[in-house]
Scaffold this motif. Sequence first.
Motif, short mmCIF file in Angstrom:
data_model
loop_
_atom_site.label_atom_id
_atom_site.label_comp_id
_atom_site.label_asym_id
_atom_site.label_seq_id
_atom_site.Cartn_x
_atom_site.Cartn_y
_atom_site.Cartn_z
N ARG A 158 0.83 -1.21 0.00
CA ARG A 158 0.00 0.00 0.00
C ARG A 158 0.87 1.26 0.00
O ARG A 158 0.51 2.27 -0.59
CB ARG A 158 -0.97 0.01 1.17
CG ARG A 158 -2.10 -1.00 0.97
CD ARG A 158 -3.23 -0.84 1.95
NE ARG A 158 -3.97 0.41 1.84
CZ ARG A 158 -4.82 0.72 0.86
NH1 ARG A 158 -5.05 -0.13 -0.11
NH2 ARG A 158 -5.47 1.87 0.87
N ALA A 159 2.02 1.19 0.66
CA ALA A 159 2.94 2.33 0.65
C ALA A 159 3.48 2.58 -0.75
O ALA A 159 3.73 3.73 -1.13
CB ALA A 159 4.08 2.09 1.64
N MET A 160 3.63 1.52 -1.54
CA MET A 160 4.13 1.66 -2.90
C MET A 160 3.03 2.03 -3.89
O MET A 160 3.28 2.73 -4.87
CB MET A 160 4.83 0.37 -3.34
CG MET A 160 6.16 0.15 -2.62
SD MET A 160 7.03 -1.31 -3.20
CE MET A 160 6.24 -2.59 -2.24
N ASP A 161 1.80 1.53 -3.63
CA ASP A 161 0.67 1.86 -4.52
C ASP A 161 -0.63 1.53 -3.80
O ASP A 161 -1.06 0.38 -3.77
CB ASP A 161 0.75 1.09 -5.83
CG ASP A 161 -0.34 1.50 -6.81
OD1 ASP A 161 -1.30 2.21 -6.41
OD2 ASP A 161 -0.26 1.10 -7.98
N ALA A 162 -1.27 2.56 -3.27
CA ALA A 162 -2.50 2.37 -2.51
C ALA A 162 -3.70 2.02 -3.38
O ALA A 162 -4.75 1.65 -2.87
CB ALA A 162 -2.81 3.62 -1.68
N SER A 163 -3.55 2.12 -4.70
CA SER A 163 -4.69 1.81 -5.58
C SER A 163 -4.88 0.31 -5.79
O SER A 163 -5.93 -0.11 -6.27
CB SER A 163 -4.53 2.51 -6.93
OG SER A 163 -3.51 1.90 -7.70
N VAL A 164 -3.88 -0.48 -5.44
CA VAL A 164 -4.00 -1.94 -5.57
C VAL A 164 -4.44 -2.49 -4.22
O VAL A 164 -3.74 -2.35 -3.22
CB VAL A 164 -2.67 -2.59 -6.03
CG1 VAL A 164 -2.81 -4.11 -6.12
CG2 VAL A 164 -2.21 -2.01 -7.36
N GLU A 165 -5.62 -3.09 -4.21
CA GLU A 165 -6.22 -3.61 -2.98
C GLU A 165 -5.81 -5.06 -2.76
O GLU A 165 -5.65 -5.81 -3.72
CB GLU A 165 -7.74 -3.51 -3.11
CG GLU A 165 -8.48 -3.53 -1.81
CD GLU A 165 -8.09 -2.40 -0.87
OE1 GLU A 165 -7.55 -2.71 0.21
OE2 GLU A 165 -8.34 -1.23 -1.19
N THR A 166 -5.65 -5.45 -1.51
CA THR A 166 -5.37 -6.85 -1.18
C THR A 166 -6.60 -7.45 -0.52
O THR A 166 -7.19 -6.84 0.37
CB THR A 166 -4.16 -6.97 -0.24
OG1 THR A 166 -3.01 -6.43 -0.90
CG2 THR A 166 -3.89 -8.43 0.11
N VAL A 167 -6.97 -8.63 -0.98
CA VAL A 167 -8.11 -9.35 -0.45
C VAL A 167 -7.61 -10.68 0.13
O VAL A 167 -6.86 -11.40 -0.53
CB VAL A 167 -9.15 -9.63 -1.56
CG1 VAL A 167 -10.28 -10.49 -1.05
CG2 VAL A 167 -9.66 -8.33 -2.14
N PHE A 168 -8.01 -10.98 1.36
CA PHE A 168 -7.63 -12.24 1.99
C PHE A 168 -8.79 -13.22 1.92
O PHE A 168 -9.93 -12.87 2.23
CB PHE A 168 -7.29 -12.02 3.47
CG PHE A 168 -6.07 -11.17 3.67
CD1 PHE A 168 -4.81 -11.66 3.39
CD2 PHE A 168 -6.19 -9.87 4.14
CE1 PHE A 168 -3.68 -10.88 3.57
CE2 PHE A 168 -5.07 -9.08 4.33
CZ PHE A 168 -3.81 -9.59 4.05
N LEU A 169 -8.49 -14.43 1.52
CA LEU A 169 -9.47 -15.51 1.53
C LEU A 169 -8.97 -16.59 2.48
O LEU A 169 -7.83 -17.05 2.35
CB LEU A 169 -9.66 -16.09 0.12
CG LEU A 169 -10.23 -15.13 -0.93
CD1 LEU A 169 -10.28 -15.82 -2.29
CD2 LEU A 169 -11.62 -14.67 -0.54
N MET A 170 -9.81 -16.95 3.42
CA MET A 170 -9.45 -18.03 4.35
C MET A 170 -9.61 -19.37 3.63
O MET A 170 -10.61 -19.59 2.95
CB MET A 170 -10.38 -18.03 5.57
CG MET A 170 -10.17 -16.85 6.49
SD MET A 170 -8.54 -16.80 7.25
CE MET A 170 -8.50 -18.32 8.15
#
Length: 165
Positions: free
Chosen positions: A111-123
């Motif tokens: 996010r510090a490098m590019d806040a426009s790319v979202e991370t989604v976690f799947l259990m």
Amino acid sequence: MRIGLYPGTFDPVTLGHTDIIRRACALVDRLVIGVAINRDKGPLFTLEERVAMVEAECAKLAEETGTEIVAHPFENLLIDCAHDVGAQIIVRGLRAVTDFEYEYQMVGMNRAMDASVETVFLMAEAKYQAIASKLVKEIARLDGDISKFVSPEVRVQLLERLGKG
């Protein structure tokens, strides 16, 4: 078009990986499986073999889900790989609390490098939470049954690689 990136070493691809891939397909139109070169891990399979395994496993999933799934080898930063493939979403699978601690740090850096790319976690589904490629390889080396952890095709390839097929 929503493009997701699911990165990993996939040495070998397990049923836990395919579970996350199947579920990620519900979130995106195109899912790129980023196969990390990662020389530090000393993979058992070559990059080409891992890409081919991922492609073979994902062909079935793409047909079932109607999602375009492609394998993409990479050796650069994950965020740069996301840019390279046009991904707006990074998909990460979680098995346990220890995974979360590492992933939490990774998200912060990305996010510090590019806040426009979202991370989604799947259990991972409960029946897949203990599966790790490293453990699958160790069980196979010691002549244990790995059929609950990998597809029949991957099982054959792994046993052959270990001289047990």
